[in-house]
Design an enzyme around this catalytic site. Structure first.
Site, mmCIF file in Angstrom:
data_model
loop_
_atom_site.group_PDB
_atom_site.id
_atom_site.type_symbol
_atom_site.label_atom_id
_atom_site.label_comp_id
_atom_site.label_asym_id
_atom_site.label_seq_id
_atom_site.Cartn_x
_atom_site.Cartn_y
_atom_site.Cartn_z
ATOM 1 N N LYS A 145 -31.375 58.740 -2.445
ATOM 2 C CA LYS A 145 -30.486 57.585 -2.616
ATOM 3 C C LYS A 145 -29.502 57.900 -3.727
ATOM 4 O O LYS A 145 -29.902 58.205 -4.850
ATOM 5 C CB LYS A 145 -31.291 56.327 -2.957
ATOM 6 C CG LYS A 145 -30.423 55.082 -3.125
ATOM 7 C CD LYS A 145 -31.283 53.870 -3.431
ATOM 8 C CE LYS A 145 -30.440 52.622 -3.611
ATOM 9 N NZ LYS A 145 -31.271 51.439 -3.931
ATOM 10 N N LYS A 180 -29.666 57.424 1.870
ATOM 11 C CA LYS A 180 -28.779 56.286 1.652
ATOM 12 C C LYS A 180 -27.729 56.659 0.616
ATOM 13 O O LYS A 180 -28.108 57.143 -0.456
ATOM 14 C CB LYS A 180 -29.607 55.082 1.160
ATOM 15 C CG LYS A 180 -28.803 53.809 0.928
ATOM 16 C CD LYS A 180 -29.709 52.693 0.437
ATOM 17 C CE LYS A 180 -28.908 51.421 0.218
ATOM 18 N NZ LYS A 180 -29.755 50.299 -0.263
#
Length: 324
Positions: A194, A246
């Site tokens: 992420k 992400k």
């Protein structure tokens, strides 16, 4: 000329015959926002068509998801009250636990329920963990809160916990905490790679984030090439049942790397800024909306995503179902 690749592109039927990337509603995970204390759903600024739901209205979205063939939803909760430690996140009767419990009672086992496990929606400073005396995020103290939150959400009926805080050792701590409390069947969807991205802006409207500053001391630096692989492998070693990349569209190289490294399912999250960028361009007539979104979803599947978490999930699951 012996080799003519265009032979396999001549007609729609021919192109359908040789297509080797498939997409179905079960590949799409639907994010759902639920806000405590509101009486009517509210549209989220910067995210056209996406709503903050009430504790009643979100149940209708679950029915729509099931009807469209979706099999997984991810919940984000927006509390009325925040404090320094995000204590509302760990309460058995807090908004996230209530949403998870109500969903489980409503749908039974028809959907995989994923509960976001992070403190950023619940802290009055907007960071994903508790702060030390200097104002920095205290990694190890935060893990204690994550374990408490994990127990509350598992008890409420979550199938998977979306560990999105990017604290070192979070998967191992949460796994140990769950197992010690008897929640051995509650899985972990680890946000393994992420990034500290510029594409999260509209999401902060969705959860009414209180953040000032940034999260660059714990989310990954987009200039590094090998760190994503390191984080993915660490989370797998610590017991992750799935791993996520992400954002998705700007990090397809990392997504492909994750698919190559992981024997577990790989998810990709098309984040709010990516969603809004496409919607804005389509609204201006710069790109064809439906065709572009399909192209992006297929590209993510081609890059290695087993699961695509996207605000387009419900609409495009319905379209895929109509096509089948």
């Amino acid at each position: 000329m012996i080799n003519r690749p265009r032979r396999l592109r001549t007609t729609p039927a021919m192109r359908e015959l040789v297509a080797d990337v498939t997409l179905s509603p079960k590949n799409l995970m639907l994010p759902v926002f639920v806000k405590e204390g509101i009486t009517e759903p509210r549209e989220i600024p910067g995210m056209p068509g996406v709503l903050q739901h009430t504790e009643e209205s979100f149940l209708h979205i679950l029915d729509d998801a099931i009807a469209a063939g979706i099999v997984s939803v991810m919940f984000f909760a927006v509390p009325e009250h925040r404090d320094e430690t995000g204590s509302q996140a760990c309460l058995s009767e807090g908004i996230m636990s209530r949403v998870t419990r109500a969903a489980r009672e409503h749908v039974g086992d028809a959907l995989v329920l994923v509960a976001d496990l992070c403190l950023d929606e619940f802290t009055d400073h907007g960071h994903c963990g508790v702060l030390d005396s200097s104002g920095a995020v205290d990694n190890d103290a935060t893990l204690e809160h994550y374990v408490a939150m994990a127990s509350a959400l598992a008890d409420a009926g979550a199938d998977l916990l979306g560990t999105s805080g990017m604290m070192d050792g979070q998967v191992a701590a949460i796994r140990a905490g769950l197992d010690a409390r008897g929640f051995v069947n509650t899985g972990i969807l680890a946000y393994a790679a992420k990034y500290a991205s510029n594409f999260y802006g509209p999401f902060r409207n969705a959860v009414e984030s209180q953040l000032s500053g940034d999260r660059k001391t714990y989310q990954q630096d987009f200039r590094r090439t090998k760190e994503g692989a390191e984080e993915i492998l660490l989370d797998l070693e610590e017991g992750a049942d799935m791993v996520m990349v992400k954002p998705a569209l700007a990090y397809m190289d990392v997504l492909t790397q994750a698919a190559q490294l992981s024997s577990k399912p790989v998810a990709a999250y098309v984040v709010s800024g990516e969603y809004s960028m496409v919607e804005t361009a389509a609204a201006q007539g710069v790109i064809p909306r439906e065709a572009t979104i399909f192209e992006l979803l297929y590209a993510l599947k081609r890059a290695g995503a087993n699961i695509i978490c996207t605000y387009w999930a419900l609409e495009f699951a319905q379209k895929l179902k109509e096509q089948s």
